[in-house]
Motif scaffolding. Sequence first.
Motif, PDB file in Angstrom:
ATOM      1  N   UNK A  59     -43.177  46.469  40.868  1.00  0.00           N
ATOM      2  CA  UNK A  59     -42.938  46.111  42.265  1.00  0.00           C
ATOM      3  C   UNK A  59     -44.050  46.596  43.186  1.00  0.00           C
ATOM      4  N   UNK A  60     -44.777  47.605  42.789  1.00  0.00           N
ATOM      5  CA  UNK A  60     -45.905  48.134  43.555  1.00  0.00           C
ATOM      6  C   UNK A  60     -46.647  49.151  42.697  1.00  0.00           C
ATOM      7  N   UNK A  61     -47.503  49.956  43.307  1.00  0.00           N
ATOM      8  CA  UNK A  61     -48.233  50.992  42.583  1.00  0.00           C
ATOM      9  C   UNK A  61     -47.818  52.350  43.137  1.00  0.00           C
ATOM     10  N   UNK A  78     -43.879  41.185  38.359  1.00  0.00           N
ATOM     11  CA  UNK A  78     -45.033  41.677  37.622  1.00  0.00           C
ATOM     12  C   UNK A  78     -44.629  42.168  36.247  1.00  0.00           C
ATOM     13  N   UNK A  79     -45.009  43.409  35.933  1.00  0.00           N
ATOM     14  CA  UNK A  79     -44.694  43.975  34.620  1.00  0.00           C
ATOM     15  C   UNK A  79     -43.250  44.434  34.508  1.00  0.00           C
ATOM     16  N   UNK A  80     -42.522  44.413  35.603  1.00  0.00           N
ATOM     17  CA  UNK A  80     -41.133  44.882  35.596  1.00  0.00           C
ATOM     18  C   UNK A  80     -40.170  43.724  35.370  1.00  0.00           C
ATOM     19  N   UNK A  81     -39.269  43.903  34.408  1.00  0.00           N
ATOM     20  CA  UNK A  81     -38.224  42.913  34.161  1.00  0.00           C
ATOM     21  C   UNK A  81     -36.994  43.652  33.638  1.00  0.00           C
ATOM     22  N   UNK A 110     -35.137  49.983  43.086  1.00  0.00           N
ATOM     23  CA  UNK A 110     -36.179  49.157  42.473  1.00  0.00           C
ATOM     24  C   UNK A 110     -37.569  49.746  42.681  1.00  0.00           C
ATOM     25  N   UNK A 111     -37.637  51.047  43.014  1.00  0.00           N
ATOM     26  CA  UNK A 111     -38.928  51.663  43.335  1.00  0.00           C
ATOM     27  C   UNK A 111     -39.298  52.802  42.392  1.00  0.00           C
ATOM     28  N   UNK A 112     -38.627  52.904  41.259  1.00  0.00           N
ATOM     29  CA  UNK A 112     -38.919  53.969  40.302  1.00  0.00           C
ATOM     30  C   UNK A 112     -39.527  53.352  39.042  1.00  0.00           C
ATOM     31  N   UNK A 113     -40.772  53.720  38.755  1.00  0.00           N
ATOM     32  CA  UNK A 113     -41.472  53.126  37.622  1.00  0.00           C
ATOM     33  C   UNK A 113     -40.785  53.357  36.297  1.00  0.00           C
ATOM     34  N   UNK A 114     -40.187  54.536  36.126  1.00  0.00           N
ATOM     35  CA  UNK A 114     -39.512  54.837  34.871  1.00  0.00           C
ATOM     36  C   UNK A 114     -38.354  53.908  34.586  1.00  0.00           C
ATOM     37  N   UNK A 115     -37.734  53.362  35.646  1.00  0.00           N
ATOM     38  CA  UNK A 115     -36.652  52.394  35.486  1.00  0.00           C
ATOM     39  C   UNK A 115     -37.189  50.968  35.464  1.00  0.00           C
ATOM     40  N   UNK A 116     -38.075  50.651  36.393  1.00  0.00           N
ATOM     41  CA  UNK A 116     -38.591  49.281  36.491  1.00  0.00           C
ATOM     42  C   UNK A 116     -39.216  48.791  35.193  1.00  0.00           C
ATOM     43  N   UNK A 117     -39.925  49.680  34.499  1.00  0.00           N
ATOM     44  CA  UNK A 117     -40.685  49.276  33.318  1.00  0.00           C
ATOM     45  C   UNK A 117     -39.915  49.469  32.016  1.00  0.00           C
ATOM     46  N   UNK A 118     -38.676  49.904  32.116  1.00  0.00           N
ATOM     47  CA  UNK A 118     -37.882  50.122  30.907  1.00  0.00           C
ATOM     48  C   UNK A 118     -37.344  48.798  30.373  1.00  0.00           C
ATOM     49  N   UNK A 119     -37.312  48.687  29.052  1.00  0.00           N
ATOM     50  CA  UNK A 119     -36.682  47.533  28.397  1.00  0.00           C
ATOM     51  C   UNK A 119     -35.431  47.963  27.635  1.00  0.00           C
ATOM     52  N   UNK A 120     -35.038  49.226  27.798  1.00  0.00           N
ATOM     53  CA  UNK A 120     -33.822  49.751  27.172  1.00  0.00           C
ATOM     54  C   UNK A 120     -32.934  50.314  28.276  1.00  0.00           C
ATOM     55  N   UNK A 121     -31.622  50.405  28.057  1.00  0.00           N
ATOM     56  CA  UNK A 121     -30.743  50.957  29.091  1.00  0.00           C
ATOM     57  C   UNK A 121     -31.203  52.351  29.506  1.00  0.00           C
ATOM     58  N   UNK A 122     -31.413  52.530  30.808  1.00  0.00           N
ATOM     59  CA  UNK A 122     -31.975  53.792  31.276  1.00  0.00           C
ATOM     60  C   UNK A 122     -31.491  54.102  32.684  1.00  0.00           C
ATOM     61  N   UNK A 123     -31.280  55.392  32.958  1.00  0.00           N
ATOM     62  CA  UNK A 123     -30.913  55.852  34.295  1.00  0.00           C
ATOM     63  C   UNK A 123     -31.603  57.179  34.580  1.00  0.00           C
TER      64      UNK A 123
END
Length: 320
Positions: A119-121, A214-217, A258-271
């Motif tokens: 979503x950003x850098x 972007x890279x987040x899905x 939607x502003x935390x990279x550790x969550x945005x870029x995860x492809x597994x369930x994460x919190x």
Amino acid sequence: MTARAYRVAGVFSNGSHGGGRGGGLAVAVVVTAVVFASGCGTAADSGTGSGGTHSTGSASGADGKNAGGGSATPGTTPAATPSAETLPLAGKVVVLDPGHNPTNYQHTAEIDRLVDIGTNRKECDTTGTETNSGYPEASYTLDVSRRVRTILAARGAKVVLTQNGDRPYGPCVDERARIGNDAHADAALSIHADGAPAGARGFHVIAPKSLHAGAADTRKIAAPSLRLATTLRAHFKAATGEPFANYLGGGKGLMVRDDLGGLNLSTVPKVFIECGNMRDAQDARSLTSTAWRQRAAQGIADGLTAFLQGSPAGPADGKR
């Protein structure tokens, strides 16, 4: 556990200092020794707690007693020790992400560089916060993560830490997400403590918003991550008695961001979990307490276990 009996014949020399008899008395004795052989896990399988205590995954309760309630009655067969395949989390992979790093403050140039979070850098990482007395968030998160690892490993899970105080800084937030993805984790959790103003207290759990940028899905993981968040919230509150945060999330102990990279870029369930506010005196007393941190670890481990076993999530509003 197996038992083998050996009969050993030996000769003992009485090496006493006199005792009323002259010379040494040779006595032939027969000693029956029962040798018990039991297996134990490796550090890589089970991990250690904050004090470095090795966990063998034995069937012991929290008070250290046998799970069966005591020793076997003479003439009966002792209960079998559970095999790795029969443990409740056998085959499950959990990634624990201890927030920040104890030596990030020595590498400000490295952690200040920007990375893409979809979503950003944002900054690679930050130093984290600390209590007013100087207890760092990074020390708290690493201690609790190690405690959670020990509990989950004893239940049969494979547990991966994104860092174990074994690297100079980071990892960056994008790498933290990638570690969970590459491990094909069944669940991933970032452990933190907040740095809000004094008077703001309580804990909250953060789930990823469903997005594609972007890279987040996160579209595939948003729903299971929300279930993980509500399940974890219920168990953490039950174990610690910590209230839901009174300064955000409407007092429900839950945020979707939607502003935390550790969550945005995860492809597994994460919190994420923010276990309390380090700047509040009441929360700080809990966060700096060894006993409370063990309860926090128990609540986190129980929440992850419930999620992995498919137990119903707690209600979204935090009420029961």
